[in-house]
Design an enzyme around this catalytic site. Structure first.
Site, PDB file in Angstrom:
ATOM      1  N   ASN A   9     -50.814  15.338  41.369  1.00 17.55           N
ATOM      2  CA  ASN A   9     -52.022  16.324  40.786  1.00 17.55           C
ATOM      3  C   ASN A   9     -53.148  16.521  41.942  1.00 17.55           C
ATOM      4  O   ASN A   9     -53.869  15.687  41.918  1.00 17.55           O
ATOM      5  CB  ASN A   9     -52.451  15.823  39.492  1.00 17.55           C
ATOM      6  CG  ASN A   9     -53.392  16.897  39.120  1.00 17.55           C
ATOM      7  OD1 ASN A   9     -53.581  18.077  39.543  1.00 17.55           O
ATOM      8  ND2 ASN A   9     -54.389  16.447  38.123  1.00 17.55           N
ATOM      9  N   LYS A  11     -55.122  18.757  42.052  1.00 15.23           N
ATOM     10  CA  LYS A  11     -56.647  19.212  41.524  1.00 15.23           C
ATOM     11  C   LYS A  11     -56.665  20.650  42.495  1.00 15.23           C
ATOM     12  O   LYS A  11     -56.038  21.385  42.790  1.00 15.23           O
ATOM     13  CB  LYS A  11     -57.431  18.115  41.428  1.00 15.23           C
ATOM     14  CG  LYS A  11     -56.945  17.028  40.508  1.00 15.23           C
ATOM     15  CD  LYS A  11     -57.983  16.178  40.150  1.00 15.23           C
ATOM     16  CE  LYS A  11     -57.218  15.125  39.381  1.00 15.23           C
ATOM     17  NZ  LYS A  11     -58.409  14.077  38.655  1.00 15.23           N
ATOM     18  N   HIS A  96     -55.066  17.959  30.532  1.00 20.04           N
ATOM     19  CA  HIS A  96     -55.923  17.362  31.605  1.00 20.04           C
ATOM     20  C   HIS A  96     -57.300  17.082  30.856  1.00 20.04           C
ATOM     21  O   HIS A  96     -57.997  18.000  30.308  1.00 20.04           O
ATOM     22  CB  HIS A  96     -55.756  17.513  32.818  1.00 20.04           C
ATOM     23  CG  HIS A  96     -56.276  16.611  33.946  1.00 20.04           C
ATOM     24  ND1 HIS A  96     -57.567  16.087  33.869  1.00 20.04           N
ATOM     25  CD2 HIS A  96     -55.581  15.775  34.702  1.00 20.04           C
ATOM     26  CE1 HIS A  96     -57.571  15.188  34.916  1.00 20.04           C
ATOM     27  NE2 HIS A  96     -56.292  15.060  35.289  1.00 20.04           N
ATOM     28  N   GLU A 168     -54.086   8.748  30.731  1.00 17.50           N
ATOM     29  CA  GLU A 168     -55.075   8.749  31.628  1.00 17.50           C
ATOM     30  C   GLU A 168     -56.514   8.500  30.915  1.00 17.50           C
ATOM     31  O   GLU A 168     -57.147   9.436  30.803  1.00 17.50           O
ATOM     32  CB  GLU A 168     -55.223  10.296  32.014  1.00 17.50           C
ATOM     33  CG  GLU A 168     -53.894  10.841  32.927  1.00 17.50           C
ATOM     34  CD  GLU A 168     -54.174  11.792  34.064  1.00 17.50           C
ATOM     35  OE1 GLU A 168     -53.525  11.316  35.064  1.00 17.50           O
ATOM     36  OE2 GLU A 168     -54.643  12.580  33.822  1.00 17.50           O
ATOM     37  N   GLY A 174     -60.488   9.206  39.031  1.00 13.25           N
ATOM     38  CA  GLY A 174     -61.372   9.336  40.197  1.00 13.25           C
ATOM     39  C   GLY A 174     -62.425   8.415  40.261  1.00 13.25           C
ATOM     40  O   GLY A 174     -63.550   8.832  40.975  1.00 13.25           O
ATOM     41  N   SER A 214     -56.849   6.581  39.012  1.00 17.40           N
ATOM     42  CA  SER A 214     -57.093   5.669  40.111  1.00 17.40           C
ATOM     43  C   SER A 214     -55.776   4.755  40.395  1.00 17.40           C
ATOM     44  O   SER A 214     -55.902   3.520  40.920  1.00 17.40           O
ATOM     45  CB  SER A 214     -58.158   4.576  39.828  1.00 17.40           C
ATOM     46  OG  SER A 214     -59.382   5.646  39.858  1.00 17.40           O
TER      47      SER A 214
HETATM   48  P1  PGA Z   1     -56.784  10.096  40.117  1.00 13.68           P
HETATM   49  O1  PGA Z   1     -56.685  11.341  39.324  1.00 13.68           O
HETATM   50  O2  PGA Z   1     -55.713   9.516  40.687  1.00 13.68           O
HETATM   51  O3  PGA Z   1     -57.668  10.629  41.155  1.00 13.68           O
HETATM   52  O4  PGA Z   1     -58.071   9.006  39.193  1.00 13.68           O
HETATM   53  C1  PGA Z   1     -55.786  11.015  38.415  1.00 13.68           C
HETATM   54  C2  PGA Z   1     -55.677  12.454  37.320  1.00 13.68           C
HETATM   55  O5  PGA Z   1     -56.433  12.992  37.211  1.00 13.68           O
HETATM   56  O6  PGA Z   1     -54.390  13.034  37.328  1.00 13.68           O
END
Ligand code: PGA
Length: 251
Positions: A9, A11, A96, A168, A174, A214
């Site tokens: 993803n 983003k 999300h 998630e 993040g 993460s």
């Molecule tokens: P991240 O995001 O791996 O940067 O924590 C995961 C997500 O939001 O799908």
């Protein structure tokens, strides 16, 4: 057997050239017999470039990060599921936590999006997850049950077959803080249980439930080795081809 999935993803990151470099680097470094399905979820603007780069590649799919709750018409800036499905795009991410929080997406809006996606034959990667305070207060099972029962788990059985669930935990997205493999497994098993309660064993055993938050090369192997974890929805680490390849190889 359940599908194993590693989805990136992106983003709102990268530009046209970076996104093409990223996909080319990943494709060039993949083993011939990589095992999980790979899904790229770039921003709308880059979808078609990614589709072109992945054309005729086995086991690689393209997803949008969202779709409109509306069918068509005067909705400036929106992109409908019908438009998305007119391209070689097989999946859409819905629910999300960044969309729930930053764009006030309620269960009602998410249900419209889910229906739009299903009516247009898109597979839905549906996200759920608790906040840190939900977790600390021991409410996480209830929160997740509620998020699912009021959305994808209210679908008719026949419509649920195209749903992938992404667990998630919001506190892990993040932040660099990952759920431990045990924490993730506990919730994935809970999700599989409520799918079973609703639709029965066969469907629950067949539904892919992937982890996001993460996930990185250092922890992917342990997370993916859990019984009820069928892969990952990867944010930050999907923007770096070496990290993304390592995560794919963690299977
Ligand atoms: P991240 O995001 O791996 O940067 O924590 C995961 C997500 O939001 O799908």
């Amino acid at each position: 057997m359940r599908k194993k999935i590693v989805a990136g993803n992106w983003k709102m990151n990268l530009n046209k050239n970076d996104s093409e470099d990223l996909v080319n680097n990943i494709l060039n470094h993949l083993d011939d017999n990589f095992s999980p399905q790979i899904i790229f979820a770039p921003p709308y603007l880059f979808l078609n470039n990614v589709i072109e780069l992945c054309k005729n590649k086995n086991n690689i799919f393209v997803s949008s990060q969202d779709c409109s709750a509306y069918t068509d018409g005067a909705f400036t800036g929106e992109v409908s599921a019908k438009m998305i499905s007119s391209y070689d795009i097989s999946h859409v991410i819905i629910g999300h936590s960044e969309r729930r929080k930053n764009f006030n997406e309620t269960n009602d809006i998410l249900n419209h999006k889910i229906n739009q996606a299903i009516n247009n034959h898109l597979n839905v990667i549906f996200c759920c997850g608790e906040t840190l305070s939900d977790r600390n207060n021991g409410l996480y099972f209830d929160v997740i049950s509620d998020q699912l029962l009021s959305t994808v788990l209210s679908l008719d059985k026949s419509k649920f077959s195209n749903i992938i669930i992404a667990y998630e935990p919001i506190w892990a997205i993040g932040t660099g803080v990952t759920a431990t493999a045990d924490q993730a497994q506990e919730v994935h098993a809970h999700i599989r249980r409520i799918i079973k309660d609703k639709y029965g064993d066969a469907i629950s055993n067949k539904t892919s439930i992937i982890y996001g938050g993460s996930c990185k090369p250092a922890n992917a192997k342990e997370i993916f080795s859990q019984d009820d974890i069928d892969g990952g929805l990867i944010g930050g680490a999907s923007l770096n081809y070496k990290d993304f390849i390592s995560i794919i190889k963690a299977f």
